[in-house]
Design a protein around this motif. Structure first.
Motif, PDB file in Angstrom:
ATOM      1  N   LYS A   1       1.115   1.684 -11.177  1.00  0.00           N
ATOM      2  CA  LYS A   1       2.242   2.599 -11.059  1.00  0.00           C
ATOM      3  C   LYS A   1       2.739   2.581  -9.623  1.00  0.00           C
ATOM      4  N   SER A   2       3.975   2.985  -9.447  1.00  0.00           N
ATOM      5  CA  SER A   2       4.537   3.107  -8.102  1.00  0.00           C
ATOM      6  C   SER A   2       4.226   4.487  -7.547  1.00  0.00           C
ATOM      7  N   ASN A   3       4.010   4.542  -6.249  1.00  0.00           N
ATOM      8  CA  ASN A   3       3.892   5.838  -5.601  1.00  0.00           C
ATOM      9  C   ASN A   3       5.225   6.545  -5.719  1.00  0.00           C
ATOM     10  N   HIS A   4       5.187   7.817  -5.808  1.00  0.00           N
ATOM     11  CA  HIS A   4       6.410   8.599  -5.847  1.00  0.00           C
ATOM     12  C   HIS A   4       6.411   9.576  -4.681  1.00  0.00           C
ATOM     13  N   ALA A   5       7.582   9.985  -4.317  1.00  0.00           N
ATOM     14  CA  ALA A   5       7.707  10.925  -3.208  1.00  0.00           C
ATOM     15  C   ALA A   5       7.038  12.240  -3.583  1.00  0.00           C
ATOM     16  N   ARG A   6       6.383  12.840  -2.636  1.00  0.00           N
ATOM     17  CA  ARG A   6       5.794  14.165  -2.831  1.00  0.00           C
ATOM     18  C   ARG A   6       6.660  15.163  -2.076  1.00  0.00           C
ATOM     19  N   SER A   7       6.882  16.306  -2.672  1.00  0.00           N
ATOM     20  CA  SER A   7       7.709  17.324  -2.035  1.00  0.00           C
ATOM     21  C   SER A   7       6.837  18.461  -1.511  1.00  0.00           C
ATOM     22  N   TYR A   8       7.121  18.871  -0.318  1.00  0.00           N
ATOM     23  CA  TYR A   8       6.457  20.012   0.299  1.00  0.00           C
ATOM     24  C   TYR A   8       7.536  20.903   0.893  1.00  0.00           C
ATOM     25  N   SER A   9       7.348  22.188   0.793  1.00  0.00           N
ATOM     26  CA  SER A   9       8.311  23.122   1.361  1.00  0.00           C
ATOM     27  C   SER A   9       8.003  23.331   2.832  1.00  0.00           C
ATOM     28  N   VAL A  10       9.056  23.295   3.654  1.00  0.00           N
ATOM     29  CA  VAL A  10       8.908  23.583   5.077  1.00  0.00           C
ATOM     30  C   VAL A  10       8.559  25.063   5.193  1.00  0.00           C
ATOM     31  N   SER A  11       7.545  25.367   5.986  1.00  0.00           N
ATOM     32  CA  SER A  11       7.083  26.749   6.093  1.00  0.00           C
ATOM     33  C   SER A  11       7.367  27.337   7.474  1.00  0.00           C
ATOM     34  N   SER A  12       8.401  26.826   8.134  1.00  0.00           N
ATOM     35  CA  SER A  12       8.724  27.332   9.469  1.00  0.00           C
ATOM     36  C   SER A  12      10.236  27.398   9.647  1.00  0.00           C
TER      37      SER A  12
ATOM     38  N   ILE B   1       0.832  -1.208   0.000  1.00  0.00           N
ATOM     39  CA  ILE B   1       0.000   0.000   0.000  1.00  0.00           C
ATOM     40  C   ILE B   1       0.864   1.254   0.000  1.00  0.00           C
ATOM     41  N   GLU B   2       1.998   1.202   0.686  1.00  0.00           N
ATOM     42  CA  GLU B   2       2.895   2.360   0.730  1.00  0.00           C
ATOM     43  C   GLU B   2       3.572   2.595  -0.615  1.00  0.00           C
ATOM     44  N   ARG B   3       3.955   1.527  -1.313  1.00  0.00           N
ATOM     45  CA  ARG B   3       4.742   1.648  -2.543  1.00  0.00           C
ATOM     46  C   ARG B   3       3.912   1.656  -3.823  1.00  0.00           C
ATOM     47  N   ALA B   4       2.772   1.000  -3.826  1.00  0.00           N
ATOM     48  CA  ALA B   4       1.956   0.908  -5.040  1.00  0.00           C
ATOM     49  C   ALA B   4       0.896   2.011  -5.035  1.00  0.00           C
ATOM     50  N   ALA B   5       0.609   2.540  -6.197  1.00  0.00           N
ATOM     51  CA  ALA B   5      -0.373   3.618  -6.338  1.00  0.00           C
ATOM     52  C   ALA B   5      -1.779   3.020  -6.369  1.00  0.00           C
TER      53      ALA B   5
END
Length: 186
Positions: free
Chosen positions: A87-98, A12-16
């Motif tokens: 498809k494989s899940n891919h990392a999502r990027s978020y900007s640190v806001s602090s 579940i973590e790796r597969a979309a």
């Protein structure tokens, strides 16, 4: 590995699993279906784009739903088949806001929950929905990547111009907190 891994959690973590089943996969799944009505439906979805689009609107056609939508596929679909077609899940990027100096051990993110519609059905973004549905105290795995070219100037009295594009306000908020921290120290 320093901990035991449950295959279901890893999958579940790796597969979309929240992605839509493709028309090509419907064609292949039709050969595995054990019930005639499921076989016919999958064949139609695999070859008729109009019926496929209608099925996506009506029932979602997500991989996570496959055995609910087509129960006769249970125990007929191999892990190899799923891994080849999902498809494989891919990392999502978020900007640190602090700024750590300003907020201490907390880490702040600004996340907009992504909602989109397919006909009458509302879908949500996988990661933004996960983050906005999390509760205080929930454990969330993440990693921080430093971007050395994007930082607050070494001289805290330097004038700064902020322009929010791309990731928007999140990283600017952290830089403003850092400026406020420096000014509070004199």
């Amino acid at each position: 590995l320093d901990t035991l891994v449950c295959l279901e959690e890893l999958f579940i973590e790796r597969a979309a699993v929240f992605n839509t089943i493709s028309m090509e996969a419907c064609q292949d799944l039709s050969f595995l279906a054990q019930e005639e009505h499921e076989r016919k439906a999958l064949m139609e979805f695999g070859w008729n784009e109009e019926k496929y689009d209608k099925a996506k609107i009506e029932c979602g056609m997500k991989w996570i739903q496959i055995f609910d939508l087509f129960p006769s596929l249970s125990k007929m679909v191999s892990l190899e088949f799923l891994l080849c077609n999902m498809k494989s899940n891919h990392a999502r990027s978020y900007s640190v806001s602090s700024c750590k100096a300003f907020v201490g051990s907390e880490l702040h993110l600004i996340v907009g929950r992504f909602l989109y519609s397919q006909g009458d059905k509302i879908d949500v973004g996988v990661c933004s929905n996960y983050l906005t549905s999390s509760n205080q105290g929930d454990e969330i795995k993440f990693r921080i990547e430093s971007v050395p070219s994007f930082h607050y100037p070494g001289n805290s009295s330097s004038p700064v111009i902020f322009i929010c594009t791309g990731t928007g306000y999140a990283p600017i908020r952290g830089l403003l907190q850092k400026r406020q921290y420096f000014h509070s120290r004199g």
